[in-house]
Design an enzyme around this catalytic site. Structure first.
Site, PDB file in Angstrom:
ATOM      1  CB  THR A 179      -0.812  -0.117   1.306  1.00 56.02           C
ATOM      2  OG1 THR A 179      -1.603  -1.283   1.198  1.00 56.02           O
ATOM      3  CG2 THR A 179      -1.610   1.089   1.634  1.00 56.02           C
TER       4      THR A 179
ATOM      5  NE  ARG B  67      -8.893  -7.519   2.115  1.00 54.95           N
ATOM      6  CZ  ARG B  67      -7.869  -6.692   2.315  1.00 54.95           C
ATOM      7  NH1 ARG B  67      -7.603  -5.732   1.454  1.00 54.95           N
ATOM      8  NH2 ARG B  67      -7.109  -6.808   3.382  1.00 54.95           N
ATOM      9  CB  VAL B  68     -13.520  -3.128   1.544  1.00 51.35           C
ATOM     10  CG1 VAL B  68     -13.011  -1.741   1.926  1.00 51.35           C
ATOM     11  CG2 VAL B  68     -14.412  -3.029   0.307  1.00 51.35           C
ATOM     12  N   GLY B  69     -10.267  -3.507   2.397  1.00 56.48           N
ATOM     13  CA  GLY B  69      -9.301  -3.531   3.496  1.00 56.48           C
ATOM     14  C   GLY B  69      -9.229  -2.218   4.249  1.00 56.48           C
ATOM     15  CG  ASP B  70      -5.603  -1.376   6.210  1.00 62.57           C
ATOM     16  OD1 ASP B  70      -5.473  -2.327   5.419  1.00 62.57           O
ATOM     17  OD2 ASP B  70      -4.732  -0.517   6.391  1.00 62.57           O
TER      18      ASP B  70
ATOM     19  CB  THR C 285       1.159  -0.025   4.931  1.00 64.19           C
ATOM     20  OG1 THR C 285       1.556  -1.154   4.149  1.00 64.19           O
ATOM     21  CG2 THR C 285       2.379   0.460   5.698  1.00 64.19           C
ATOM     22  N   GLY C 286      -0.242  -2.835   5.845  1.00 63.95           N
ATOM     23  CA  GLY C 286      -0.008  -4.170   6.407  1.00 63.95           C
ATOM     24  C   GLY C 286      -1.256  -5.029   6.330  1.00 63.95           C
TER      25      GLY C 286
ATOM     26  N   GLY D 143      -4.600  -5.928   6.416  1.00 65.77           N
ATOM     27  CA  GLY D 143      -5.774  -5.056   6.445  1.00 65.77           C
ATOM     28  C   GLY D 143      -6.847  -5.482   7.431  1.00 65.77           C
TER      29      GLY D 143
END
Ligand code: GLY
Length: 296
Positions: free
Chosen positions: A167, A195-198, A218-219, A221
């Protein structure tokens, strides 16, 4: 007030030596794009957007052109931004055919009716607001396509983590004391569509409050969302606490409660920075004692 800017290009494995020079030049160009805005008296928000757009356009970062692919072989992007002085935010998730997700997040924020749009609704909003659209294959960088194919052919398990970039994100303080943060990503390699991440979630991947601080994470999620990592890091700045310590404490909380791995960048209202990661490595760019520092 002296402005400050810090960028990350993802936390994860160490960048392979063959890619280091190109990633370094991408981070340098992004930093210069954001810094140029700040030194001309521009806003923190404009600086983080411009720096993030520059990284989205670079094929060796996992955002925009260069995003990793879903299990269906498509690009679906997430992004969010927050203006710490107005508390305005904008976010998009699982959006296809979007060249610069951070610009779309900015449009969502500027429009003001909602703060978070996903999927086809986000794509329609982008068309209605005249944002550049990309054909589905235009956003697929050759490197990411090879990686996806290798996994499909059964030779690519290692491709999941093999020094691939993460990211991107930016945090800035402008000369008027405003803080802002932005984060953009293609998500995780071989993710499910939808899928939705952080990076799309305010408080998890992105948070800014000009009275306390601003953060981009970052990392992992899913774990970052569970730990609301960016907000946690900013809250730890209360009472003028040291950002370097706050960044480490926030990540310790993430490890303790979720076992997730991550990195984050943090600025406080005085321009002091925190940089920490629990992964092997994290790419960053910032200024220290008047000189640009870029680590890949
Ligand atoms: N941190 C990026 C993601 O999990 O989507």
């Amino acid at each position: 007030m002296t402005p400050a800017l810090i960028l990350h290009g993802g936390a994860g494995a160490v960048t392979p030596s063959a890619l280091q020079a190109e990633r370094r030049s991408g981070l340098t160009a992004a930093f210069e794009a954001g810094w140029g805005i700040l030194v001309r008296g521009g806003t923190a928000l404009d600086a983080v957007v411009q720096a993030t757009v520059t990284l989205e356009d670079h094929p060796l970062f996992n955002a925009g052109f260069g995003s990793c692919l879903t299990e269906d072989g498509t690009v679906e992007v997430d992004a969010s931004l927050m203006d710490g002085s107005t508390f305005q935010t904008g976010a998009v998730g699982a959006a296809r055919n979007i060249k610069n997700a951070i610009r779309l997040a900015w449009e969502v924020m500027a429009d003001g009716r909602h703060v978070f749009l996903v999927g086809q609704g986000a794509e329609r909003f982008a068309r209605e607001h005249g944002l550049p659209q990309a054909a589905a294959d235009e956003l697929i960088a050759p490197r990411q396509h090879q990686r996806w194919q290798a996994l499909r052919l059964g030779s690519g398990q290692a491709q999941r983590t093999n020094g691939e970039p993460g990211t991107v994100g930016a945090v800035a303080l402008d000369s008027s004391g405003r803080l802002a943060a932005a984060t953009s990503t293609g998500g995780v390699f071989d993710k499910r569509s939808g899928r939705v991440g952080d990076s799309a979630v305010i408080g998890a991947g992105t948070y800014a409050d000009s009275a306390m601080g601003a953060c981009s994470a970052t990392g992992d999620g899913e774990q970052i969302i569970r730990a609301t990592l960016a907000r946690t890091a900013v809250e730890l700045l209360r009472g003028g606490k040291d950002p370097a310590q706050a960044a480490r404490t926030a990540l310790a909380h993430l490890t303790r409660r979720t076992r997730g791995e991550a990195g984050l960048i943090l600025l406080d209202p005085f321009g002091r920075r925190g940089v920490a990661y629990t992964t092997e490595s994290m790419s960053v760019a910032f200024r220290a004692e008047g000189c640009l520092v870029v680590r890949v």
